[in-house]
Scaffold this motif. Structure first.
Motif, PDB file in Angstrom:
ATOM      1  N   ALA A  15      -9.432  -3.570  -2.848  1.00 42.90           N
ATOM      2  CA  ALA A  15      -8.784  -2.239  -2.395  1.00 42.90           C
ATOM      3  C   ALA A  15      -7.474  -1.849  -1.704  1.00 42.90           C
ATOM      4  O   ALA A  15      -7.157  -0.588  -1.636  1.00 42.90           O
ATOM      5  N   LEU A  16      -7.882  -2.062  -0.272  1.00 48.62           N
ATOM      6  CA  LEU A  16      -7.450  -2.465   0.356  1.00 48.62           C
ATOM      7  C   LEU A  16      -5.696  -3.162   0.213  1.00 48.62           C
ATOM      8  O   LEU A  16      -4.695  -2.011   0.830  1.00 48.62           O
ATOM      9  N   SER A  17      -5.685  -3.468  -1.126  1.00 55.52           N
ATOM     10  CA  SER A  17      -4.046  -3.799  -1.397  1.00 55.52           C
ATOM     11  C   SER A  17      -3.452  -2.731  -1.793  1.00 55.52           C
ATOM     12  O   SER A  17      -2.097  -1.934  -2.188  1.00 55.52           O
ATOM     13  N   LYS A  18      -4.414  -2.089  -2.601  1.00 58.13           N
ATOM     14  CA  LYS A  18      -4.086  -0.789  -3.882  1.00 58.13           C
ATOM     15  C   LYS A  18      -3.708   0.236  -3.213  1.00 58.13           C
ATOM     16  O   LYS A  18      -3.160   0.632  -2.821  1.00 58.13           O
ATOM     17  N   LYS A  19      -4.321   0.613  -1.850  1.00 57.37           N
ATOM     18  CA  LYS A  19      -4.378   1.634  -0.906  1.00 57.37           C
ATOM     19  C   LYS A  19      -3.201   1.397   0.530  1.00 57.37           C
ATOM     20  O   LYS A  19      -2.119   2.295   0.268  1.00 57.37           O
ATOM     21  N   VAL A  20      -3.235   0.857   0.352  1.00 57.29           N
ATOM     22  CA  VAL A  20      -1.043  -0.025   1.529  1.00 57.29           C
ATOM     23  C   VAL A  20       0.045  -0.137   0.243  1.00 57.29           C
ATOM     24  O   VAL A  20       0.953   0.214   1.185  1.00 57.29           O
ATOM     25  N   MET A  21      -0.355  -0.373  -0.638  1.00 57.87           N
ATOM     26  CA  MET A  21       1.425  -0.227  -2.203  1.00 57.87           C
ATOM     27  C   MET A  21       1.470   1.483  -1.811  1.00 57.87           C
ATOM     28  O   MET A  21       2.562   1.869  -2.081  1.00 57.87           O
ATOM     29  N   ALA A  22       0.322   2.463  -1.389  1.00 51.11           N
ATOM     30  CA  ALA A  22       0.429   3.227  -1.466  1.00 51.11           C
ATOM     31  C   ALA A  22       1.486   4.349  -0.885  1.00 51.11           C
ATOM     32  O   ALA A  22       1.906   5.329  -0.380  1.00 51.11           O
ATOM     33  N   LEU A  23       1.311   3.555   0.767  1.00 52.83           N
ATOM     34  CA  LEU A  23       1.738   3.809   1.524  1.00 52.83           C
ATOM     35  C   LEU A  23       3.339   4.096   1.967  1.00 52.83           C
ATOM     36  O   LEU A  23       4.194   4.537   2.156  1.00 52.83           O
ATOM     37  N   ASN A  24       3.390   2.982   0.633  1.00 47.25           N
ATOM     38  CA  ASN A  24       5.256   2.679   0.916  1.00 47.25           C
ATOM     39  C   ASN A  24       6.074   4.267   0.187  1.00 47.25           C
ATOM     40  O   ASN A  24       7.361   3.914  -0.310  1.00 47.25           O
ATOM     41  N   GLU A  25       4.897   4.527  -1.048  1.00 45.22           N
ATOM     42  CA  GLU A  25       5.395   5.725  -1.486  1.00 45.22           C
ATOM     43  C   GLU A  25       5.830   7.307  -1.190  1.00 45.22           C
ATOM     44  O   GLU A  25       7.081   7.813  -2.174  1.00 45.22           O
ATOM     45  N   ASN A  26       5.145   7.523  -0.540  1.00 47.62           N
ATOM     46  CA  ASN A  26       5.183   8.817   0.372  1.00 47.62           C
ATOM     47  C   ASN A  26       5.338   9.091   1.624  1.00 47.62           C
ATOM     48  O   ASN A  26       4.685   9.078   2.491  1.00 47.62           O
ATOM     49  N   ILE A  27       6.110   8.119   1.850  1.00 46.04           N
ATOM     50  CA  ILE A  27       6.872   7.852   4.041  1.00 46.04           C
ATOM     51  C   ILE A  27       7.058   9.463   3.961  1.00 46.04           C
ATOM     52  O   ILE A  27       7.800  10.230   3.279  1.00 46.04           O
ATOM     53  N   PRO A  28       6.870  10.853   4.734  1.00 48.27           N
ATOM     54  CA  PRO A  28       6.690  12.144   5.636  1.00 48.27           C
ATOM     55  C   PRO A  28       8.090  11.394   5.579  1.00 48.27           C
ATOM     56  O   PRO A  28       9.165  10.636   6.160  1.00 48.27           O
ATOM     57  N   SER A  29       8.902  12.743   5.295  1.00 48.26           N
ATOM     58  CA  SER A  29      10.995  12.780   5.957  1.00 48.26           C
ATOM     59  C   SER A  29      11.227  12.389   6.943  1.00 48.26           C
ATOM     60  O   SER A  29      11.927  12.189   7.481  1.00 48.26           O
ATOM     61  N   GLN A  30      10.323  12.848   8.092  1.00 44.85           N
ATOM     62  CA  GLN A  30      10.378  12.848   9.551  1.00 44.85           C
ATOM     63  C   GLN A  30      10.515  11.553   9.709  1.00 44.85           C
ATOM     64  O   GLN A  30      11.359  10.721  10.277  1.00 44.85           O
ATOM     65  N   PHE A  31       9.718  10.249   8.917  1.00 46.23           N
ATOM     66  CA  PHE A  31       9.449   9.217   9.049  1.00 46.23           C
ATOM     67  C   PHE A  31       9.782   7.738   8.167  1.00 46.23           C
ATOM     68  O   PHE A  31       9.944   6.939   8.153  1.00 46.23           O
ATOM     69  N   ASN A  32      10.130   8.815   7.930  1.00 49.58           N
ATOM     70  CA  ASN A  32      11.803   8.148   5.933  1.00 49.58           C
ATOM     71  C   ASN A  32      12.923   7.274   6.519  1.00 49.58           C
ATOM     72  O   ASN A  32      13.883   7.695   6.212  1.00 49.58           O
ATOM     73  N   LYS A  33      12.345   6.565   7.712  1.00 50.22           N
ATOM     74  CA  LYS A  33      13.570   6.051   8.549  1.00 50.22           C
ATOM     75  C   LYS A  33      12.959   4.136   8.356  1.00 50.22           C
ATOM     76  O   LYS A  33      12.084   3.594   7.958  1.00 50.22           O
ATOM     77  N   PRO A  34      14.412   3.183   8.087  1.00 51.56           N
ATOM     78  CA  PRO A  34      14.447   1.579   8.341  1.00 51.56           C
ATOM     79  C   PRO A  34      13.101   1.312   9.243  1.00 51.56           C
ATOM     80  O   PRO A  34      12.337   0.249   9.074  1.00 51.56           O
ATOM     81  N   GLN A  35      13.160   1.632  10.100  1.00 51.28           N
ATOM     82  CA  GLN A  35      11.715   0.912  11.112  1.00 51.28           C
ATOM     83  C   GLN A  35      10.395   1.171  10.684  1.00 51.28           C
ATOM     84  O   GLN A  35       9.327   0.554  10.872  1.00 51.28           O
ATOM     85  N   ILE A  36      10.388   2.342  10.096  1.00 50.23           N
ATOM     86  CA  ILE A  36       9.568   2.846  10.038  1.00 50.23           C
ATOM     87  C   ILE A  36       9.056   1.735   8.325  1.00 50.23           C
ATOM     88  O   ILE A  36       7.336   1.364   7.774  1.00 50.23           O
ATOM     89  N   LYS A  37       9.949   2.048   7.359  1.00 53.49           N
ATOM     90  CA  LYS A  37       9.746   1.216   5.867  1.00 53.49           C
ATOM     91  C   LYS A  37       9.414  -0.242   6.214  1.00 53.49           C
ATOM     92  O   LYS A  37       8.600  -1.127   5.913  1.00 53.49           O
ATOM     93  N   SER A  38       9.621  -0.430   6.804  1.00 56.86           N
ATOM     94  CA  SER A  38      10.092  -2.284   7.796  1.00 56.86           C
ATOM     95  C   SER A  38       8.911  -2.711   7.784  1.00 56.86           C
ATOM     96  O   SER A  38       7.714  -3.578   7.275  1.00 56.86           O
ATOM     97  N   ARG A  39       8.271  -2.198   8.971  1.00 52.09           N
ATOM     98  CA  ARG A  39       6.521  -1.412   9.450  1.00 52.09           C
ATOM     99  C   ARG A  39       5.693  -1.576   8.060  1.00 52.09           C
ATOM    100  O   ARG A  39       4.796  -2.092   8.167  1.00 52.09           O
ATOM    101  N   VAL A  40       5.978  -0.707   7.852  1.00 54.05           N
ATOM    102  CA  VAL A  40       5.567  -0.744   6.345  1.00 54.05           C
ATOM    103  C   VAL A  40       4.981  -1.906   5.104  1.00 54.05           C
ATOM    104  O   VAL A  40       3.997  -2.395   5.256  1.00 54.05           O
ATOM    105  N   SER A  41       6.131  -2.376   4.942  1.00 45.79           N
ATOM    106  CA  SER A  41       6.574  -3.234   4.307  1.00 45.79           C
ATOM    107  C   SER A  41       5.611  -4.454   5.029  1.00 45.79           C
ATOM    108  O   SER A  41       4.802  -5.289   4.138  1.00 45.79           O
ATOM    109  N   THR A  42       6.017  -4.803   6.428  1.00 46.25           N
ATOM    110  CA  THR A  42       5.113  -6.091   6.899  1.00 46.25           C
ATOM    111  C   THR A  42       3.090  -5.666   6.617  1.00 46.25           C
ATOM    112  O   THR A  42       2.838  -7.195   6.680  1.00 46.25           O
ATOM    113  N   LEU A  43       3.180  -4.913   6.634  1.00 46.93           N
ATOM    114  CA  LEU A  43       1.887  -4.302   7.205  1.00 46.93           C
ATOM    115  C   LEU A  43       0.719  -4.222   5.490  1.00 46.93           C
ATOM    116  O   LEU A  43      -0.089  -4.812   5.385  1.00 46.93           O
ATOM    117  N   ILE A  44       1.932  -4.233   4.096  1.00 48.85           N
ATOM    118  CA  ILE A  44       1.713  -4.750   2.930  1.00 48.85           C
ATOM    119  C   ILE A  44       1.373  -5.471   3.077  1.00 48.85           C
ATOM    120  O   ILE A  44       0.970  -5.988   1.833  1.00 48.85           O
TER     121      ILE A  44
END
Length: 200
Positions: A92-121
């Protein structure tokens, strides 16, 4: 008569071998059950996630970023009773964390956030993998839980930095300077034809 006697002894040998196999199997099952209880106990003790936002920026983001809120809500509920419950939770956690990458708010849609989300995934999916192995490496699972916590903290601190930077007022002429430094607006570097005459 000799044939019947041989068959009788043969049957006794087979039955005693089966009885020994059953005793061995029961002993192995009991040993495996104790090992599974120990693994469950270790994972249960180490399964402690930072499931609440660590700063005001994170709290505001959780309110607006639905996928992050759902992921935190999934972290809150701790599995109980069996290894199977931990396996279901990791899926369940794996499914939920994959969804984080799909709808990052525009304010945080930056490489720094994307890389941290990818590492978390990656870390959460690795947790799912370890919990679904035949021989669960409980110590690695505990280490992964702490690494996931570190990634969550890192993500939230980076969001806070982005919000703080956005509060800094732009100085006069800074926006023009930023446009000039933007490499996407630069004249493209087209390859030159070696047959064309060149000025040296």
């Amino acid at each position: 008569m000799k044939y019947k006697l041989a068959c009788f002894f043969f049957m006794i040998v087979i039955l005693s071998a089966c009885k020994n196999d059953n005793q061995k199997r029961l002993a192995e099952n009991e040993k495996q059950a104790k090992k599974n209880e120990l693994i469950f106990s270790n994972i249960n003790k180490g399964w402690v996630f930072y499931d609440t936002p660590i700063n005001s920026t994170s709290e505001a983001t959780v309110a607006s970023w639905n996928e992050l809120r759902i992921f935190f809500a999934e972290l809150v509920v701790k599995p109980k009773k069996t290894i199977g419950a931990f396996q279901k939770k990791s899926k369940a956690l794996s499914k939920k964390v994959m969804a984080l990458n799909e709808n990052i708010p525009s304010q945080f849609n930056k490489p720094q956030i994307k890389s941290r989300v990818s590492t978390l995934i990656t870390k959460v999916r690795l947790l799912d993998l370890f919990l679904n192995l035949d021989k669960i490496p409980d110590q690695k699972v505990i280490v992964l839980v702490s690494e996931i916590n570190a990634e969550l903290v890192s993500l939230q601190r980076q969001m806070d930095k982005i919000v703080e930077k956005s509060k800094i007022p732009v100085e006069e002429g800074e926006s023009e300077l930023m446009k000039m430094m933007d490499t996407s607006r630069a004249i493209p570097n087209t390859p030159t034809d070696p047959n064309l005459p060149r000025v040296e």
